[in-house]
Design an enzyme around this catalytic site. Structure first.
Site, short mmCIF file in Angstrom:
data_model
loop_
_atom_site.label_atom_id
_atom_site.label_comp_id
_atom_site.label_asym_id
_atom_site.label_seq_id
_atom_site.Cartn_x
_atom_site.Cartn_y
_atom_site.Cartn_z
CG ASN A 62 -0.41 -0.26 2.67
OD1 ASN A 62 0.44 -1.08 2.58
ND2 ASN A 62 -0.98 0.56 3.52
CD GLU A 64 -1.22 4.79 4.52
OE1 GLU A 64 -0.88 5.70 5.24
OE2 GLU A 64 -1.83 3.80 4.79
CD GLU A 75 -5.12 -6.17 -0.61
OE1 GLU A 75 -4.91 -4.83 -0.76
OE2 GLU A 75 -5.82 -6.67 0.17
CB CYS A 115 -8.77 -4.61 -3.17
SG CYS A 115 -7.35 -3.33 -2.89
#
Ligand code: THU
Length: 160
Positions: A62, A64, A75, A115
Site C-alpha cells: 500500500n 498512502e 492488492e 480491491c
C-alpha cells in the site's frame, strides 16, 4: 417473493505452515514486500504477491498520500502492475499479509471492497478463478477459491 440465498465456502488454516508449499513461498514474498508499504498515516502495512501462469511473481504494497484518497491498497498496486507488465498472462493466485505498527494483527485481513472489485475484473477477463489467501501478521490463513466467493452479486461487464 422468492428468497435468494448466497453461500460462500472458505477454508481456514491454523498457521502459514499448513498451506501448500508454493503458497507459503508466495505468502513469504507478500510478507517481505509489506515492509515496502508507505503508510505514514495509517501505520498499517499490507503486502500482496501475485503468481502468474508464466510463473512470474508480481508484488505490491500500500502507498498512502497526504491527500488520503490518492493512496492505493497493496492488492490493487500489485494487480495493476501485473496487468501493466504481463497483459497476456493469467493470474493464478494472490497472497496478502497485513501488519500494524501499533498492535499485533493476529486475525486474517481480507481485501477491501474496492480491491475485490478490481481483482474480480481479472477473473472475468481471463475466464478463470483466482485463488486468494489472506492473513494478518501471524495466525490463521484464509483461502478463497475465487474472488467471487468474497464478492457475491458481482458487478461486471455483463451488467453493462
Ligand atoms: N489497505 C490495503 O492495502 N489493502 C486492503 O485491502 C485494505 C487496506 C491499506 C490502505 C491504507 O493504506 C491502509 O491499509 C489502511 O486502510
Amino acid at each position: 417473493m422468492k428468497p435468494l440465498t448466497i453461500t460462500s465456502r472458505l477454508e481456514v488454516y491454523e498457521t502459514i505452515e499448513e498451506i501448500p508449499q508454493d503458497v507459503q513461498d508466495l505468502m513469504h514474498q507478500a510478507i517481505e514486500v509489506r515492509d515496502n508499504a508507505y503508510a505514514p498515516y495509517s501505520n498499517f502495512k499490507v503486502g500482496a504477491a501475485i503468481l502468474l501462469d508464466n510463473q512470474e511473481v508480481v508484488v505490491g504494497s500500500n502507498q498512502e498520500n497526504a491527500s488520503y484518497p490518492s493512496g492505493l491498497c497493496a492488492e490493487r498496486t500489485a494487480v495493476y502492475a501485473a496487468g501493466a507488465r504481463f497483459p497476456n498472462s493469467k493470474i493464478l493466485k494472490i497472497a496478502i499479509s497485513a501488519k500494524s505498527l501499533r498492535h499485533k494483527v493476529v486475525s486474517p485481513v481480507p481485501p477491501c471492497g474496492a480491491c475485490r472489485q478490481a481483482l474480480v475484473e481479472y477473473e472475468v477477463k481471463q475466464e478463470e478463478a483466482i485463488e486468494l489467501y489472506f492473513m494478518g501478521e501471524t495466525g490463521k490463513v484464509v483461502k478463497a477459491e475465487s474472488i467471487k466467493d468474497l464478492l457475491p452479486l458481482v458487478f461486471d461487464n455483463s451488467c453493462l
